[in-house]
Design a protein around this motif. Structure first.
Motif, PDB file in Angstrom:
ATOM      1  N   LEU A 252     -21.931  59.015  -2.154  1.00 13.24           N
ATOM      2  CA  LEU A 252     -21.162  60.147  -2.653  1.00 13.24           C
ATOM      3  C   LEU A 252     -20.909  59.982  -4.147  1.00 13.24           C
ATOM      4  O   LEU A 252     -20.816  60.942  -4.889  1.00 13.24           O
ATOM      5  N   CYS A 253     -20.812  58.742  -4.561  1.00 13.53           N
ATOM      6  CA  CYS A 253     -20.471  58.435  -5.953  1.00 13.53           C
ATOM      7  C   CYS A 253     -21.510  59.031  -6.892  1.00 13.53           C
ATOM      8  O   CYS A 253     -22.704  58.981  -6.625  1.00 13.53           O
ATOM      9  N   ILE A 254     -21.030  59.621  -7.993  1.00 12.66           N
ATOM     10  CA  ILE A 254     -21.945  60.200  -8.960  1.00 12.66           C
ATOM     11  C   ILE A 254     -22.044  59.347 -10.224  1.00 12.66           C
ATOM     12  O   ILE A 254     -22.646  59.748 -11.200  1.00 12.66           O
ATOM     13  N   GLY A 255     -21.439  58.191 -10.168  1.00 11.79           N
ATOM     14  CA  GLY A 255     -21.580  57.268 -11.289  1.00 11.79           C
ATOM     15  C   GLY A 255     -20.946  57.729 -12.584  1.00 11.79           C
ATOM     16  O   GLY A 255     -21.424  57.420 -13.667  1.00 11.79           O
ATOM     17  N   CYS A 256     -19.823  58.445 -12.502  1.00  9.29           N
ATOM     18  CA  CYS A 256     -19.218  58.976 -13.719  1.00  9.29           C
ATOM     19  C   CYS A 256     -18.389  57.928 -14.438  1.00  9.29           C
ATOM     20  O   CYS A 256     -18.041  58.098 -15.597  1.00  9.29           O
ATOM     21  N   LYS A 257     -18.066  56.855 -13.781  1.00 12.08           N
ATOM     22  CA  LYS A 257     -17.301  55.736 -14.356  1.00 12.08           C
ATOM     23  C   LYS A 257     -15.880  56.110 -14.742  1.00 12.08           C
ATOM     24  O   LYS A 257     -15.254  55.426 -15.546  1.00 12.08           O
ATOM     25  N   ALA A 258     -15.380  57.193 -14.199  1.00 13.33           N
ATOM     26  CA  ALA A 258     -13.989  57.553 -14.477  1.00 13.33           C
ATOM     27  C   ALA A 258     -13.059  56.472 -13.941  1.00 13.33           C
ATOM     28  O   ALA A 258     -12.079  56.093 -14.584  1.00 13.33           O
ATOM     29  N   CYS A 259     -13.380  55.951 -12.762  1.00 11.12           N
ATOM     30  CA  CYS A 259     -12.527  54.936 -12.160  1.00 11.12           C
ATOM     31  C   CYS A 259     -12.454  53.690 -13.036  1.00 11.12           C
ATOM     32  O   CYS A 259     -11.405  53.082 -13.194  1.00 11.12           O
ATOM     33  N   ALA A 260     -13.601  53.318 -13.616  1.00 16.69           N
ATOM     34  CA  ALA A 260     -13.606  52.119 -14.450  1.00 16.69           C
ATOM     35  C   ALA A 260     -12.796  52.337 -15.717  1.00 16.69           C
ATOM     36  O   ALA A 260     -12.195  51.408 -16.244  1.00 16.69           O
TER      37      ALA A 260
ATOM     38  N   VAL B 254      -8.440  59.538 -10.027  1.00 16.80           N
ATOM     39  CA  VAL B 254      -9.239  60.301 -10.980  1.00 16.80           C
ATOM     40  C   VAL B 254     -10.642  60.611 -10.468  1.00 16.80           C
ATOM     41  O   VAL B 254     -11.349  61.387 -11.077  1.00 16.80           O
ATOM     42  N   CYS B 255     -11.032  60.000  -9.366  1.00 14.33           N
ATOM     43  CA  CYS B 255     -12.406  60.190  -8.892  1.00 14.33           C
ATOM     44  C   CYS B 255     -12.656  61.674  -8.601  1.00 14.33           C
ATOM     45  O   CYS B 255     -11.958  62.279  -7.800  1.00 14.33           O
ATOM     46  N   PRO B 256     -13.646  62.286  -9.264  1.00  8.90           N
ATOM     47  CA  PRO B 256     -13.829  63.726  -9.110  1.00  8.90           C
ATOM     48  C   PRO B 256     -14.376  64.110  -7.737  1.00  8.90           C
ATOM     49  O   PRO B 256     -14.239  65.260  -7.336  1.00  8.90           O
TER      50      PRO B 256
ATOM     51  N   GLN C  45     -25.703  49.440  -8.837  1.00  6.84           N
ATOM     52  CA  GLN C  45     -24.769  48.348  -8.591  1.00  6.84           C
ATOM     53  C   GLN C  45     -23.351  48.869  -8.735  1.00  6.84           C
ATOM     54  O   GLN C  45     -23.063  49.684  -9.610  1.00  6.84           O
ATOM     55  N   PHE C  46     -22.495  48.436  -7.866  1.00  6.00           N
ATOM     56  CA  PHE C  46     -21.093  48.851  -7.937  1.00  6.00           C
ATOM     57  C   PHE C  46     -20.275  47.657  -7.459  1.00  6.00           C
ATOM     58  O   PHE C  46     -20.252  47.360  -6.281  1.00  6.00           O
ATOM     59  N   THR C  47     -19.644  46.941  -8.369  1.00  4.84           N
ATOM     60  CA  THR C  47     -18.868  45.781  -7.937  1.00  4.84           C
ATOM     61  C   THR C  47     -17.411  45.951  -8.356  1.00  4.84           C
ATOM     62  O   THR C  47     -17.120  46.490  -9.419  1.00  4.84           O
TER      63      THR C  47
END
Ligand code: SF4
Ligand code: SF4
Lengths: 450, 173, 174
Positions: free
Chosen positions: B73-81, B123-125, B106-108
């Motif tokens: 589902l993740c779109i890799g927007c990096k908002a969470c980071a 914040v995850c859209p 990769q997602f760690t």
């Protein structure tokens, strides 16, 4: 013996060093000698990491110097490297026993800067959280204070009630102690359905528990002997050292920000500011116990007048509104793309319908304006906001230069100022009274050191 | 605003002459209260056998929800980071495939340094990174606490179940 | 934080014209100015607390006048770093009128500001903290030592240009 030294003498500083203090004195025909006792940094009764360099002569404290900074985690520097929202979770760790208050000052400072309007429902939820937090904080103080005096069972009882309130916090924020719940112009999420009833259930029970506590402790001869007439301060002393909160109210002055500078919706609720006149340890105990009951009174009023009522009803209302909005949208669509064998509705009718569409009142919302937390930047300026935390006046001085990161955040922790008075209260007093006096000030070291 | 000092309930000190008697009385009263607690139900839990009843909003171990068919589902927007208060705690590597669709390589997340604040979940859209009511994270090494994409991912049906219990639309395509 | 100038006060900003009018004194500033004290009006902060700019030389006089006006509680002393100069910001509260007032004093090139301990003894620890973290020297303070950082710490950590230079702090490197 029981009065604190009148003028705020900076006693240790007048003397060149400890070595000069080690004279032999003769008191009551006994040869006594000054002795330096180092209390802490790790000591069960300091509730944190505090070191007290104490000079005693016999049982009398001659000099005392608190050494702080063992818990310094550079919270103020951290603010400069993080965006406003990124910094927010770390505030919980400034003052972990009543961190709703820290969040509240931070959030209100930003709301004042960015001119964000806050719905009433949000303010009410915040006030319930803060008042319950005051109760948990005072309960912990009650338990540990009596533990310091040697009573063990009140500690367990106080923690049991505290746990019941923590369960409420867990339901609404998701965490027992590190809430991170208030947001700029709102709260993270609405109260879960039925939460208000849960709160009511818990606070209905609490006064009976407080009765029990008071039955155990109020007139207990040991508590009375160790508290009455011990650590007496005058009002002027407190002002000179900047001590606020219950200690100040125990001197007969009703200085409470909730009454004097009503923030949030405190001017809409009825409550009294408990005061006592004696100014000793026992007076502080009385004030705190009475404050918990006042908090319950406030929460009852808030629950009764909560705008929007329970969130289950609010969700139902929202659903109805959404249905109407859907109908309007469908009608609008039909106006533009009318099917062949179907009459298009009158455009004016649809517009009228859209106008009349019900909307959730602003006061019922849980976020005023939507702010994009990722890139939120309040305009340049500064704000100094304050609340009455369980320990006194808590302030946050926030300077913004218009970038997403704060230029400077300064915390005015109540404990930091409250600790300064300890040496003057102790000098000339009995050494065994230290823990009663120190406990009665209700100091939390993470807030001192930040 | 009026600032009327109101008195706290005044607690009388017992008269000095019969301190022994009143002291004994008070101690007896305290003991009676303490004894009345003996019969009450215990509020503590025998932890490893009995697990606490945690709320649905509990801030626990992080997880990545997936679409109903089990794909990312993740779109890799990096908002969470970006909103995480800890540096480099969430590390994401992604690229875009031929159709410009994001692919997460990769997602760690280093759970050892996570402070469970919940900023990332907010914040995850696409409502992908979320929290589970799971607090039993102890392990023997710090390295074991660095969870990768496989450890974090909550597969199709579990993700739907999560969304159902948290009031979101259960199926996402 | 690209510009070195201090963040403008919210009340300073008049979006319509480039040259803002000089800010008028609030009631408190006016009362003090009428007494013949020199101070600069800086408007209100976002919460509504009156802000007064006071030069180092006038600080003690203004402070005394304020204390006599009922500002008997010193809330905090914050050091501010505006890169070119440093500033000591004092927040005062009156337990009689329930007002808060902010005093801003720019430290000169030698980072020195008069100490407020003779007027409010509560300033003692707050000034030590400001000295410790920001490096502002408070002249007349009875015991200006580090308070939060260890006594052998190098530098003042809250300054904008602070870099950790202490070679002993190897454990802190990642
Ligand atoms: S919960 Fe907080 S600390 Fe943990 S990964 Fe999310 S944002 Fe970072
Ligand atoms: S915010 Fe959500 S969608 Fe964006 S990278 Fe993080 S988990 Fe993926």
């Amino acid at each position: 013996m029981t009065t604190a030294s009148p003028a705020p003498e900076l006693s240790l500083r007048d003397k060149p060093g400890f070595s000069d203090l080690q004279g032999v004195t003769v008191e009551h025909g006994l040869n006594t000698q000054d002795m330096v006792v180092n209390i802490g940094p790790q000591h069960p009764s300091t509730h944190g990491v505090l070191r007290l360099v104490t000079t005693i002569n016999g049982e009398i404290v001659k000099d005392m110097e608190p050494v702080i900074g063992y818990l310094h985690r550079s919270k103020e520097k951290m603010a400069e490297g993080r965006s406003y929202f990124q910094y927010q979770p770390t505030i919980d760790r400034v003052e972990y026993l009543s961190s709703f208050y820290d969040h509240y000052v931070y959030v209100t400072a930003i709301e004042a800067l960015a001119d964000l309007k806050v719905p009433k429902r949000v303010e009410y939820i915040r006030m319930i959280c803060m008042e319950l937090n005051r109760i948990t904080s005072h309960l912990l103080w009650f338990g540990t204070f009596l533990l310091d005096l040697g009573a063990t069972s009140p500690f367990f009882y106080a923690f049991r009630e505290r746990e019941a309130i923590f369960k409420l916090f867990e339901d609404i924020t998701g965490a027992r102690m590190m809430y991170n719940y208030f947001r700029f112009g709102g709260v993270n999420a609405d109260a879960p359905p039925g939460w208000l009833d849960d709160v009511r259930k818990v606070i209905n029970e609490l006064p009976f528990r407080f009765d029990e506590y008071e039955a155990i402790a109020n007139k207990n001869p040991i508590v009375m002997d160790r508290c009455i007439g011990v650590g007496v301060t005058s009002y002027q002393d407190l002002l000179d050292y900047g001590v606020t909160g219950p200690s100040m109210r125990a001197c007969g002055v009703a200085q409470d920000m909730r009454k004097t500078n009503p923030y949030s919706c405190y001017n809409e609720v009825e409550f009294d500011v408990p005061t006592a006149t004696e100014g000793d340890v026992y007076a502080r105990y009385k004030v705190r116990m009475a404050e918990m009951r006042e908090s319950i009174r406030i929460v009852h009023q808030l629950l009764d007048n909560m705008p929007g009522g329970d969130s289950a009803e609010l969700r139902k209302l929202e659903k109805e509104h959404a249905k109407v909005a859907e109908e309007i949208a469908a009608a609008k669509k039909r106006v533009t793309v009318a099917k062949k064998n179907e009459e298009a509705p009158n455009a004016a009718d649809v517009a009228k319908m859209a106008e009349k569409a019900p909307e959730l009142p602003f006061d019922y919302r849980t976020t005023g304006q939507k702010v994009n937390l990722m890139v939120f930047k309040p305009p340049a300026g500064e704000a100094f906001s304050m609340v009455e935390s369980p320990r006194g006046m808590l302030g946050c001085y926030l300077v913004s230069d218009g970038t997403p990161k704060a230029y400077r955040v300064k915390w005015r922790g109540a404990s930091f100022s409250n600790l300064t008075i300890l040496p003057s209260m102790m000098i000339g007093n009995l050494y065994p009274d230290l823990m009663a006096i120190f406990g009665s000030l209700d100091i939390i070291l993470p807030e001192v050191d930040r | 605003m009026t600032n009327e000092p109101s008195k706290s309930q005044h607690i009388e000190a017992p008269a000095d002459d019969n301190r022994v008697l009143s002291g004994l009385l008070e101690i007896g009263r305290g003991l009676k209260t303490v004894l009345s607690h003996v019969g009450r139900e215990a509020v503590t839990l025998e932890y490893p056998e009995v697990l606490p009843d945690l709320s649905v909003r509990f801030h626990g171990r992080l997880c990545l929800l997936t679409k109903s068919d089990g794909t990312d589902l993740c779109i890799g927007c990096k908002a969470c980071a970006r909103v995480c208060p800890c540096d480099d705690l969430i590390q994401i590597e992604m690229h875009r495939d031929g159709d410009k669709k994001p692919v997460i390589d990769q997602f760690t997340i280093d759970m050892g340094r996570c402070i469970f604040c919940g900023n990332c979940t907010e914040v995850c859209p696409v409502d992908c990174i979320k929290m589970l009511p799971d607090f039993e994270l102890a392990d023997y090494s710090r390295e074991a606490l660095v969870l990768d994409k496989y450890d974090l991912t909550l597969k199709g049906e579990d993700a739907d179940e999560w969304r159902r219990t948290h009031g979101l639309a259960p199926s996402v395509t | 934080m690209s510009d070195a100038s201090p963040p403008a006060n919210k009340a300073d900003k008049t979006p319509a014209d480039d040259a803002p009018e000089p800010i008028q004194h609030g009631p408190l500033g006016k009362a003090l100015a009428d007494k013949g004290l020199t101070l600069e009006a800086l408007g209100d902060d976002a919460v509504g607390n009156e802000t007064l700019g006071v030069a180092c030389a006038d600080l003690l006089g203004v402070a005394k006048a304020l204390r006599d006006d009922g500002f008997d509680l010193l809330l905090s002393v914050s050091g501010m770093d505006y890169k070119e100069y440093r500033q000591s910001v004092t927040h005062l509260y009156s337990t009689k009128t329930y007002q808060t007032v902010t005093l801003k004093t720019d430290a000169g090139g030698d980072d020195t500001v008069p100490s407020l301990v003779p007027i409010w003894p509560a300033a003692d620890w707050h000034e030590r903290e400001s000295y410790d973290l920001m490096g502002i020297h408070y002249e007349g303070h009875p015991d200006l030592r580090r308070i939060l950082m260890p006594i052998d710490w190098i530098g003042h950590p809250l300054r904008k240009d602070y870099k950790e230079e202490d070679p002993r702090l190897v454990w802190n490197r990642r």
